[in-house]
Design an enzyme around this catalytic site. Structure first.
Site, PDB file in Angstrom:
ATOM      1  N   LYS A 144       0.879  -1.227  -0.126  1.00  0.00           N
ATOM      2  CA  LYS A 144      -0.007  -0.008   0.030  1.00  0.00           C
ATOM      3  C   LYS A 144       0.877   1.207   0.094  1.00  0.00           C
ATOM      4  O   LYS A 144       1.810   1.431   0.662  1.00  0.00           O
ATOM      5  CB  LYS A 144      -0.890  -0.024   1.341  1.00  0.00           C
ATOM      6  N   SER A 185      -9.831   1.737   2.916  1.00  0.00           N
ATOM      7  CA  SER A 185      -8.767   2.392   2.204  1.00  0.00           C
ATOM      8  C   SER A 185      -7.984   1.857   1.476  1.00  0.00           C
ATOM      9  O   SER A 185      -7.174   2.107   0.435  1.00  0.00           O
ATOM     10  CB  SER A 185      -8.237   3.517   2.863  1.00  0.00           C
ATOM     11  N   SER A 223      -9.876  -0.326   7.225  1.00  0.00           N
ATOM     12  CA  SER A 223      -9.343  -0.329   5.867  1.00  0.00           C
ATOM     13  C   SER A 223      -8.612  -1.584   5.313  1.00  0.00           C
ATOM     14  O   SER A 223      -8.268  -1.453   4.238  1.00  0.00           O
ATOM     15  CB  SER A 223      -8.200   0.863   5.949  1.00  0.00           C
TER      16      SER A 223
END
Lengths: 480, 489
Positions: free
Chosen positions: B80, B155, B179
């Site tokens: 990420k 996210s 997330s």
């Protein structure tokens, strides 16, 4: 000026002290003063994204030392908080400080003031990180030096117990001495390792209610602090007398003009939005740990002062001067091992100090044993005090052996009664004007006669005996 | 499709060990896959082809020399883009950090590298991890590989989508309020939010420091345990990382569901949950019961306060964490002429941050402001204590909790972007876990009529990851459902 006497000033001090830990408070960068810009920083102290602070345990130890040395209570649990504000020298846009649970609280220290010994309360001592430095360059604009970012600080907040510039300076000197003794900071005002903000308000004497206070910043010497206080005091009294209101604000002291100027008012003050720093767990201190730190603190100024007064017979005032710096106290104690005449030693040392040490001194540049020898000789009546000064000069400049020097130069005090008696009667018979002046009541004439006696003995006559002989002869003359 | 892509991390590790496959072959297969499908999925923000190929070759050399760094040496992954990678742009999907190249690795990245694992590229996210759809990325929309018209969740939408699209064997995400778990549920993969302090946060660009935790997203449960093992452990650079020795996360894997006490919290199945999700998760509970587990009804009366408390705490911390992005030292700086420092801050931050980030900074700044602190921040901390206490009581009655991850399955791109409050409501089931700092694993438990994955989460007490993996693995075996069950692009 008549009006100003009706007022008193109320002063509280906030002192920032840089701790001399080897590394910064939250990373492993060095803390050396004066390194080339941005050579002592890393992603952590520069607040790069994703980096995290890890508390340097030495910082807690040093702050606790400061707390114990100033009679504070040490918190068994304390925490660190973020103080949020934007400024280019603050890389994270928050300073990690302590808000409602500081490490140390409720302390005090004693100062010598006109009214005798006075106790000044210490509200709290907390740990925090220093910010960087902005350097303004005419060509390049404003530059940031991050070397100082994350240098550990303690902030020591006093109670509003100080009532004069002298009080404030005495407090600072005492605080500085204590911190120097604990060895946690250099306390160099010129390098910024000791910084002071002054909170000052005025009120009519005899009233209890505090007036509106102002905070003065940028005070980097004891002299400036005293001047700024005097100026600000007068400014506030003038304002009140003129029917104006004192505004709560931060003011900057300008050493050139000797005046203070508004920096920002309360309305423009930051809302720091303090909240507990989620990156740092609470600081937990056991009693054992606190006691361990306590045992590592050396004998402090007040303890030594008490010893000098009670055991050596020094006056509190003289003792305070000697304990103001650890190196002076150490020198005194070392010298005191070599003579029983400690009071004389103290007097000699104090009178020589202005010549011996400057603001940056870290030692007394003389051999304590030789220094003590001079005190010993003076105390034993081997030399008189003017000779003592002369000999000390030699001891300091060339490590001369005092006794040898005195013998070789024939400076031994003349204690022979016959010689001294003769000098006294000669002085009297040769100076009838002085004698008549003395009899007419002019006491200065006695001093002149003493001067004559000294001259006749080559400056070596025992002044105590000479005085006695002179007085005896003069009273005989008067009786006639 | 290349068969390599269907192999689990566990299987790849075995084959690498037997030298039946090379890291270079695996890496080539994944780079080819990314090249082929990511135009449609949009999971990656940057691809690190050269570095990955070199790292694969190095790994093959180590294997040939008989000196692999770990059993996972040679396995590629994707990270990420809010996790710092030395020398590789780390953007947080924000204009603010568009060109930010960290001079340091996050500790998790160091740990992966020390195991011989390397990154294929950096994955899309909601800007600074704030969002539930990955639509808040300043750079691109990520599509759900199970249905390209839908969001992948957020996210860590890029992380979940990349795993679901078989573009990486596994991915790292971060979970502040769901997330990792919610995109895992939406994309039909397995995602773990570990106990707070299990994985170092050093190098994770902070959103809400007291809630953030890095975790793995994988195709199945066992892979997840293996990856967590590689990244977990105390880090002296993170004062909040736990000093407790890490347990072996696979130690209980084979123990099955028998005798497990599984808590079913009433409030998690109340108003607002879609019927399909509800029946999917309750169906999973039934599978557990049939496998010998005991179902226990439990209650979390304060669930309704968890969401507002979460938004106050996370926004408050974010407002402070994101203050450093001021255009002074790094990151975006306004091109407007500025005469004073305040307008430099104002313009840089106005232009560099997206709408949602600004919304949270304002929310958090407000909550911490003098006069409001007690009513918001302090009260939120009290809720936090209450939630913790309620979980403590629940775990006296059961070993793990079964719950939905989100009230619905993946929705259409653009469907909720105009209604932030409704979007926030979607976090209701995930935020209590972060508030309490406990672990939870999200795994697929079924599909809707239209074939979309339904996710469930198993929530455990502090440091109960091994138990969660056991429960999840038991379900995976009993139900036959894993990340490989669903069709992909």
């Amino acid at each position: 000026m008549k009006m100003i006497k009706d007022y008193e000033m109320v002063i509280g001090l906030e002192v920032h002290v840089e701790l001399k830990t080897k590394t910064k408070i939250f990373c492993n960068c060095k803390t050396d003063f004066g390194a080339a810009p941005n050579t002592q920083c890393c992603p952590v102290c520069m607040g790069m994204p994703g980096t995290l602070p890890v508390l340097n345990k030495k910082v807690v130890e040093y702050a606790v030392k400061a707390g114990l040395a100033t009679n504070c209570q040490i918190a068994s649990f304390s925490k660190q908080d973020r103080k949020n504000y934007f400024y280019p020298d603050l890389p994270k846009a928050y300073q990690i400080s302590q808000y409602d649970l500081p490490l140390c609280e409720h302390g005090w220290l004693d100062i010598e003031s006109d009214e005798g010994t006075k106790r000044v309360g210490i509200t709290r001592i907390h740990i925090e990180e220093d910010a960087g430095k902005l350097v303004h360059d005419d060509e390049l604009g404003t530059l940031i030096d991050c070397n100082r970012c994350g240098v550990p600080l303690i902030e020591i907040v006093s109670e509003p117990d100080l009532r004069s510039a002298e009080d404030a300076v005495a407090y600072l000197k005492k605080l500085r001495a204590i911190i120097l003794y604990t060895g946690i900071s250099d306390c160099k005002m010129n390098e910024g390792s000791l910084r002071c903000d002054v909170n000052l308000s005025v009120r009519k004497k005899g009233t209890d209610k505090f007036g509106t206070r102002t905070e003065m910043k940028n005070l980097n010497s004891f002299a400036f602090i005293a001047k700024a206080i005097e100026y600000e005091y007068k400014r506030q009294v003038d304002a009140i007398e003129a029917g104006e209101e004192v505004i709560q604000e931060t003011r900057r002291y300008d050493p050139t003009s000797g005046k203070t100027y508004q920096m920002r008012s309360k309305e423009n003050a930051n809302d720091y939005r303090y909240f507990p720093d989620p990156d740092l767990p609470g600081i937990v201190l056991s009693n054992d740990r606190i006691n361990e730190i306590k045992s590592s603190i050396p004998s402090l100024p007040d303890e030594r002062k008490y010893q000098y007064v009670s055991e050596y017979g020094l006056s509190p005032y003289d003792a305070e001067i000697i304990v103001s710096e650890l190196f002076i106290a150490s020198f005194f104690e070392e010298a005191a091992k070599h003579t029983g005449h400690r009071k004389i030693l103290a007097n000699l040392l104090i009178s020589e100090l202005p010549r011996l040490v400057s603001q940056d001194s870290e030692c007394v540049p003389a051999d304590p044993a030789l220094f003590a020898e001079v005190a010993e000789m003076l105390g034993e009546g081997d030399i008189n005090s003017s000779t003592a000064k002369k000999v000390l000069k030699e001891v300091i400049s060339s490590n001369a052996d005092p006794r040898k020097y005195v013998t070789e130069n024939g400076l031994m005090q003349i204690n022979d009664d016959d010689i001294l008696k003769k000098a006294a009667s000669d002085a009297i018979s040769e100076n009838p004007k002085m004698v008549s002046d003395y009899i007419a009541g002019k006491s200065a004439a006695f001093k002149s006669l003493m001067g004559q006696c000294m001259q006749k003995t080559g400056g070596k006559g025992n002044p105590v005996k000479l005085t006695a002989f002179l007085e005896k002869e003069l009273s005989d003359i008067r009786r006639e | 499709m290349n068969d390599i892509l269907k192999l689990s991390v566990c299987r790849l590790s075995e084959l690498l060990g037997k030298k039946e496959i090379s890291s270079s072959e695996i890496t080539a297969a994944y780079l080819e896959r990314i090249n082929k499908t990511d135009g449609k999925v949009g999971a990656f923000l940057s691809i690190n082809k050269d570095n990955a190929e070199k790292a694969a070759a190095d790994s093959d050399k180590r294997r040939a020399d008989g000196k692999p760094l770990s059993a996972l040496d040679g396995i590629p992954c994707a990270v990420k883009d809010n996790i710092c990678t030395k020398g590789v742009t780390t953007t947080c999907a924000s204009v603010m950090l568009k060109n930010f190249v960290p001079p340091y690795n996050a500790t998790v990245v160091d740990k992966l590298e020390n195991s011989g694992i390397f990154s294929l590229g950096k994955l899309n996210l909601d800007e600074f991890a704030m969002g539930s759809t990955t639509e808040n990325s300043a750079f691109k929309i990520t599509h759900n590989p199970r249905d390209l018209s839908r969001i992948p969740g957020g996210s860590s939408g890029g992380s979940a989508a990349a795993v679901a699209a078989l573009e990486t064997p596994f991915a790292l995400g971060s979970d502040t309020g769901g997330s990792i778990r919610q995109p895992a549920a939406f994309c039909g993969v397995v995602g773990m939010k570990p106990t707070y302090g299990t994985v170092s946060r050093y190098g994770l660009v902070a959103f809400a420091s007291s809630l953030d935790q890095i975790g793995p997203l994988t195709s199945d449960v066992k892979d997840n345990a293996l990856v967590l093992q590689a990244i977990a452990g105390h880090d002296p650079k993170d004062a909040t990382s736990s000093k407790k020795a890490c347990s072996d996360f696979t130690s209980m894997l084979e123990e099955g569901a028998a005798k497990l006490r599984i808590g079913v919290p009433t409030e998690f199945f109340g108003d607002g949950i879609s019927e399909e999700v509800k029946s999917g998760v309750l169906g999973a509970a039934e599978i557990y019961r049939r496998a010998g587990a005991e179902l226990v009804e439990v209650s979390m009366p304060s669930l309704k306060y968890a969401l507002p408390a979460y938004y106050v705490i996370s926004s408050a911390e974010a407002s402070s964490n994101l203050a450093r992005f001021d255009g002074v030292r790094y990151g975006y700086r306004t091109s407007k002429q500025t005469d004073d420092i305040d307008s430099l801050y104002l313009n840089s931050r106005s232009e560099g941050f997206g709408k949602e980030v600004k919304r949270r900074i304002m929310l958090g700044t407000f909550a911490l402001s003098s006069g409001y602190y007690d009513a918001y921040y302090k009260k939120a901390l009290k809720v936090r204590t209450v939630i913790l206490e309620e979980f403590r009581k629940i775990f006296e009655k059961c070993d793990v909790i079964i719950a939905p991850v989100a009230p619905s399955v993946a929705y259409k791109i653009g469907e909720k972007t105009e209604n932030p409050l409704e979007m926030y409501m979607g976090d209701i089931y995930t935020v209590p876990v972060n508030i309490a700092g406990i672990p939870a694993i999200s795994l697929p438990c079924g599909k809707t009529k239209s074939g979309l994955p339904i996710g469930m989460q198993l929530i455990g007490n502090h440091f109960s990851e091994a138990l969660l993996y056991r429960a999840a693995y038991a379900f995976e075996r009993e139900s036959g459902i894993s990340g490989r069950t669903f069709a992909t692009v």
